[in-house]
Design an enzyme around this catalytic site. Sequence first.
Site, mmCIF file in Angstrom:
data_model
loop_
_atom_site.group_PDB
_atom_site.id
_atom_site.type_symbol
_atom_site.label_atom_id
_atom_site.label_comp_id
_atom_site.label_asym_id
_atom_site.label_seq_id
_atom_site.Cartn_x
_atom_site.Cartn_y
_atom_site.Cartn_z
ATOM 1 N N ASP A 16 0.824 -1.208 0.000
ATOM 2 C CA ASP A 16 0.000 0.000 0.000
ATOM 3 C C ASP A 16 0.853 1.251 0.000
ATOM 4 O O ASP A 16 2.027 1.232 0.378
ATOM 5 C CB ASP A 16 -0.932 0.010 1.210
ATOM 6 C CG ASP A 16 -0.178 0.059 2.532
ATOM 7 O OD1 ASP A 16 0.723 -0.784 2.722
ATOM 8 O OD2 ASP A 16 -0.488 0.928 3.373
ATOM 9 N N GLU A 52 0.259 -1.057 5.643
ATOM 10 C CA GLU A 52 1.319 -0.659 6.568
ATOM 11 C C GLU A 52 1.166 0.795 6.982
ATOM 12 O O GLU A 52 1.434 1.172 8.129
ATOM 13 C CB GLU A 52 2.685 -0.879 5.900
ATOM 14 C CG GLU A 52 3.890 -0.623 6.810
ATOM 15 C CD GLU A 52 4.435 0.785 6.739
ATOM 16 O OE1 GLU A 52 5.362 1.115 7.490
ATOM 17 O OE2 GLU A 52 3.918 1.601 5.917
#
Length: 485
Positions: free
Chosen positions: A78, A145
Amino acid sequence: MGVLSNLEPKNVFYFFEEITKIPHGSGNVGQISDYLAEFARERGLFCIQDNLKNIIIIKEATFGYENEPAVILQGHMDMVAVKKPDCPIDMKTEGLRVAVRGDEIYAEGTSLGGDDGIAVAYALALLDSDTIRHPRLEVVITVDEEVGMDGARGIDLSRLTGNRMLNLDSEEEGIFLTSCAGGARVKCKLPLSVKEREGIALEVTLGGLQGGHSGGEIHKERGNANCLFGRLLYRLTEKLPVSLLEAAGGLADNAIPRETKAVLVAAPSAKAAFQDMVRNLEKDIRAELASRDPGFHILMREAGQGKYLCADAESTRLAASYLNVLPNGVQAMSADMPGLVETSLNLGLLRYTEGCLTADFSVRSSVESAKHALIDRLLAATGLAGGSSQVSGDYPGWKYRKDSPLRDKMTALYQEMYGKAPKVEAIHAGLECGILGSKIKDLDCVSIGPNMKAIHTTEETLSISSTGRVWEYLVKFLEKREKSR
């Protein structure tokens, strides 16, 4: 033909550009996860895609490397998806528009996602190669994350055999990170009484700030647009009965907010005094930030006149006082490592709508007790103001390991290749190594990466030459056999 197709190393930049074509902001990782799973299937590689969309891909050792220790390569899929106000791209459904400027890659109007797309690109290029010699590769690519490390927290690593891990989530070449702070997210909510009020709607926009990563750049003490708005609101409510109608500042809790926009309702007769107070405070703040954030400005415009359902004057004063006393920025420096921030927090998101003010913080500390003390401070301040708070994404720090065969091997190779030793440092920003270390017995880990600037912002860049050097180092590292054991 891709924009990056002429860059070296070709395979790394090919996969990096492919990643930028897929929307992959935090919380929107389904497509990128499926792409990675399909990549593995097409090459006949062992792959696990869990229910969170985390990906594990394993490639067995090449001939002659069967007895070498397995290497875990780790990053996250991400990105912090932010864009400029005038950018037409829908980052939830569209890819990025990458471009090249000299030695830098950037994205037009948006963040680039080099954090951590380049880690994924490195891993895919290694997995795709038929010529690079290597031990067993265990690639771990986590989700989300950037919003609490939820993927690392939920992933099952029981199929892994290695205990040496290269985390590829750093942004400065030649620096080996070996420990990091822990952190948490805190969402504070403050209910405000609403009342219909007739008056003039005045919009203020505090902007022109540099922003930056709330871990890696918090020590630069740049302006935080949300905090500066709290200061402005407090100044106004001291003298004028203004009412808060709207407020929106920041794009992510872990990014220092560059802009905050708000609409306040006042009596038409107060317009001139309102404007004078804003201009005077703007002058003061510009002088304070002259060296750290010289672009700061406040824009004002009349947004209408009529009846508005907004926070009443008393509640607006409460919100102003609340925002003005909230802590922000560096709270303590490390006593053990000069120059390293120990404890900090960032008011990254601020919203007011429909009678509720919300403030989202990213809290960090390399000292667990200090982290929780700072969280308690937020909870206490919010509770005293009549609000509530929720803590999420609490993750541990990554402790320095004195005995590290991995670090020793990497340092020796770096010295051999470049004629100088790398810097071995700790970082205030959060990495997933601490969480993953709790799942892998005796994990030996080092974090590296190529040069990037202004991550988590629309000015984010990735160095082409540095990407090539780190790739060369990775390949040499994997090809270098262990000494007789």
